[in-house]
Design a protein around this motif. Structure first.
Motif, PDB file in Angstrom:
ATOM      1  N   SER A  23     167.004  50.853  -4.337  1.00 48.99           N
ATOM      2  CA  SER A  23     168.213  51.286  -5.366  1.00 48.99           C
ATOM      3  C   SER A  23     168.889  50.142  -5.928  1.00 48.99           C
ATOM      4  O   SER A  23     169.500  50.604  -7.192  1.00 48.99           O
ATOM      5  CB  SER A  23     169.025  52.159  -4.780  1.00 48.99           C
ATOM      6  N   LYS A  24     169.210  49.081  -5.085  1.00 46.37           N
ATOM      7  CA  LYS A  24     169.835  48.073  -5.758  1.00 46.37           C
ATOM      8  C   LYS A  24     169.406  47.391  -6.876  1.00 46.37           C
ATOM      9  O   LYS A  24     170.096  46.745  -7.809  1.00 46.37           O
ATOM     10  CB  LYS A  24     170.244  47.184  -4.752  1.00 46.37           C
ATOM     11  N   LYS A  25     168.079  47.484  -7.270  1.00 46.34           N
ATOM     12  CA  LYS A  25     167.344  46.971  -8.255  1.00 46.34           C
ATOM     13  C   LYS A  25     167.200  47.763  -9.473  1.00 46.34           C
ATOM     14  O   LYS A  25     166.786  47.284 -10.481  1.00 46.34           O
ATOM     15  CB  LYS A  25     165.934  46.551  -7.971  1.00 46.34           C
ATOM     16  N   LEU A  26     167.710  48.857  -9.330  1.00 47.02           N
ATOM     17  CA  LEU A  26     167.718  49.846 -10.618  1.00 47.02           C
ATOM     18  C   LEU A  26     169.021  49.826 -11.365  1.00 47.02           C
ATOM     19  O   LEU A  26     170.077  49.647 -10.515  1.00 47.02           O
ATOM     20  CB  LEU A  26     167.279  51.269 -10.203  1.00 47.02           C
ATOM     21  N   SER A  27     168.844  50.153 -12.553  1.00 49.68           N
ATOM     22  CA  SER A  27     170.280  50.407 -13.250  1.00 49.68           C
ATOM     23  C   SER A  27     170.940  51.879 -12.763  1.00 49.68           C
ATOM     24  O   SER A  27     170.230  52.593 -12.123  1.00 49.68           O
ATOM     25  CB  SER A  27     170.083  50.440 -14.966  1.00 49.68           C
ATOM     26  N   GLU A  28     172.303  51.869 -13.129  1.00 47.21           N
ATOM     27  CA  GLU A  28     172.969  53.003 -12.585  1.00 47.21           C
ATOM     28  C   GLU A  28     172.126  54.385 -13.370  1.00 47.21           C
ATOM     29  O   GLU A  28     171.946  55.416 -12.661  1.00 47.21           O
ATOM     30  CB  GLU A  28     174.288  52.881 -12.914  1.00 47.21           C
ATOM     31  N   ALA A  29     171.832  54.234 -14.664  1.00 52.45           N
ATOM     32  CA  ALA A  29     171.306  55.506 -15.261  1.00 52.45           C
ATOM     33  C   ALA A  29     169.997  55.644 -14.797  1.00 52.45           C
ATOM     34  O   ALA A  29     169.521  56.898 -14.549  1.00 52.45           O
ATOM     35  CB  ALA A  29     171.209  55.125 -16.743  1.00 52.45           C
ATOM     36  N   SER A  61     159.204  56.555   0.545  1.00 54.04           N
ATOM     37  CA  SER A  61     159.894  57.504   1.207  1.00 54.04           C
ATOM     38  C   SER A  61     161.482  56.861   1.461  1.00 54.04           C
ATOM     39  O   SER A  61     162.605  57.729   1.438  1.00 54.04           O
ATOM     40  CB  SER A  61     159.457  57.997   2.540  1.00 54.04           C
ATOM     41  N   ILE A  62     161.371  55.344   1.940  1.00 59.35           N
ATOM     42  CA  ILE A  62     162.507  54.840   1.986  1.00 59.35           C
ATOM     43  C   ILE A  62     163.382  54.715   0.759  1.00 59.35           C
ATOM     44  O   ILE A  62     164.648  54.804   0.709  1.00 59.35           O
ATOM     45  CB  ILE A  62     162.194  53.649   2.719  1.00 59.35           C
ATOM     46  N   ALA A  63     162.370  54.134  -0.420  1.00 57.15           N
ATOM     47  CA  ALA A  63     163.003  53.952  -1.542  1.00 57.15           C
ATOM     48  C   ALA A  63     163.828  55.142  -1.927  1.00 57.15           C
ATOM     49  O   ALA A  63     164.868  55.311  -2.675  1.00 57.15           O
ATOM     50  CB  ALA A  63     162.092  53.658  -2.463  1.00 57.15           C
ATOM     51  N   LYS A 108     172.644  55.913  -2.446  1.00 52.71           N
ATOM     52  CA  LYS A 108     173.453  55.146  -3.195  1.00 52.71           C
ATOM     53  C   LYS A 108     174.144  55.733  -4.310  1.00 52.71           C
ATOM     54  O   LYS A 108     175.311  55.881  -4.443  1.00 52.71           O
ATOM     55  CB  LYS A 108     172.490  53.948  -4.000  1.00 52.71           C
ATOM     56  N   VAL A 109     173.476  56.857  -4.716  1.00 51.54           N
ATOM     57  CA  VAL A 109     174.132  57.748  -5.925  1.00 51.54           C
ATOM     58  C   VAL A 109     175.219  58.505  -5.231  1.00 51.54           C
ATOM     59  O   VAL A 109     176.367  58.884  -5.864  1.00 51.54           O
ATOM     60  CB  VAL A 109     172.927  58.611  -6.437  1.00 51.54           C
ATOM     61  N   THR A 110     174.851  59.180  -4.088  1.00 54.27           N
ATOM     62  CA  THR A 110     175.882  59.796  -3.375  1.00 54.27           C
ATOM     63  C   THR A 110     177.132  58.823  -2.980  1.00 54.27           C
ATOM     64  O   THR A 110     178.249  59.361  -3.435  1.00 54.27           O
ATOM     65  CB  THR A 110     175.226  60.462  -1.967  1.00 54.27           C
ATOM     66  N   ARG A 111     176.899  57.871  -2.447  1.00 57.99           N
ATOM     67  CA  ARG A 111     177.938  56.875  -2.297  1.00 57.99           C
ATOM     68  C   ARG A 111     178.895  56.603  -3.566  1.00 57.99           C
ATOM     69  O   ARG A 111     180.088  56.591  -3.649  1.00 57.99           O
ATOM     70  CB  ARG A 111     177.744  55.634  -1.258  1.00 57.99           C
TER      71      ARG A 111
END
Length: 254
Positions: free
Chosen positions: A107-113, A191-193, A200-203
Motif C-alpha cells: 500500500s505504501k507504494k501506491l498513490s492515495e487515489a 492476500s497480504i497486499a 492503510k485506507v482505514t487508518r
C-alpha cells in the motif's frame, strides 16, 4: 475515407492482439498521430503484461496452499507502527481463488487515489474482510509490538469465514491456526497486499477525521508521523489524548 483519430482510439480499445487484421491495417497508416496511438497501445500492453506477471508471482504462496486443498487463506497486515499519534490498524482479508487485480502491491507504494480505488475493488470482491484497531492508550500500556499483535488477532477474529491458513506480514501470532510469516509480505503475497491496502485506507480515513477534530495539528497530512509540522504543533499546542505517550520525543515532554 480514412478513419479519424477518435475512431482509431476506439478501435484500439477493441484490439487485444497484434495478429488482429485490423491492427495490421493500422500499421500501414503513415499518419504520425496513428503511429503515436499504436506506440501508446503497445506501451499499455507491455504494462498490462508486466502487472500480470507480478500478480502471478505474488500469487505463489496462495497457489501452493490451494494445491494442498486449502481454500480459505487470510492475508494479514498492519499499518501505523511508527507514528507518534493515532491507532495501529490491522486488516485480515480472504480472497476468492479467481481474484485478479493487476497493479496490487504494498500500500505504501501506491498513490492515495489508487489505494482508494483498489480498496473499493477488494471490498466488493473479497470473501470476507475484517479490521482490528488498537488505540494509543493500549499501545502505551502494552508496547507497539504487542499492540500490533492484538490488532492482527482482532482482525482475524472478525472474519466471517474461519481461515484455514494465515499469511502474515513479518509476524507470528500466538494462534492455533497454521500460519506463514513472510518478510515484506505486502510485496510478495496478494492476500497480504490486499490487507495492507485495507488497513492503510482505514487508518488514513481515521487520521483525516482526527485532522478535522484537531485542525491545528495537520493529522490529515502527516497521518500522525513525526514530521516537522507535527512536532511544531505538539510544541505549540501540547500533547493530545491520541498521542502515544511512550514514544519519543513525546515521553520526554511529559
Amino acid at each position: 475515407m480514412k478513419q479519424t483519430m477518435k475512431d482509431i482510439e476506439v478501435l484500439l480499445t477493441e484490439i487485444t492482439d497484434e495478429q488482429d487484421a485490423r491492427f495490421s491495417e493500422l500499421l500501414q497508416d503513415e499518419r504520425k498521430g496513428v503511429q503515436r496511438l499504436i506506440a501508446k497501445w503497445r506501451k499499455q500492453k507491455e504494462q498490462t503484461e508486466r502487472e500480470r506477471a507480478v500478480f502471478i508471482e505474488m500469487s505463489q504462496f496462495e497457489q501452493t496452499l490451494r494445491a494442498t486443498g486449502i481454500q480459505y487463506i487470510a492475508g494479514v497486515d498492519e499499518v501505523g507502527r511508527g507514528p507518534l499519534a493515532g491507532p495501529v490498524v490491522a486488516a485480515a482479508v480472504i480472497l476468492p481463488p479467481d481474484f485478479y487485480l493487476p497493479g496490487v502491491n504494498d500500500s505504501k507504494k501506491l498513490s492515495e487515489a489508487k489505494r482508494e480505488e483498489f480498496s473499493r475493488y477488494i471490498k466488493e470482491h473479497a470473501l470476507t474482510i475484517s479490521v482490528g484497531i488498537v488505540d494509543a492508550d493500549v499501545i502505551d500500556t502494552v508496547n507497539i509490538y504487542q499492540a500490533t499483535k492484538q490488532a492482527m488477532q482482532k482482525a482475524i477474529q472478525g472474519l466471517t469465514i474461519q481461515p484455514e491458513h494465515l499469511l502474515i506480514d513479518a509476524m507470528e501470532l500466538p494462534l492455533e491456526l497454521p500460519q506463514t510469516s513472510i518478510i515484506k509480505g505486502d510485496a510478495k503475497s496478494i492476500s497480504i497486499a490486499a490487507a495492507s491496502i485495507i488497513a492503510k485506507v482505514t487508518r488514513d480515513n481515521m487520521m483525516k477525521e482526527l485532522g478535522e477534530q484537531y485542525p491545528a495539528y495537520g493529522f490529515e497530512r502527516h497521518m500522525g508521523y513525526g514530521t516537522k509540522e507535527h512536532l511544531e504543533a505538539i510544541e505549540t499546542y501540547g500533547i493530545l489524548p491520541v498521542h502515544r505517550k511512550s514514544f519519543a520525543p513525546i515521553k520526554e515532554q511529559l
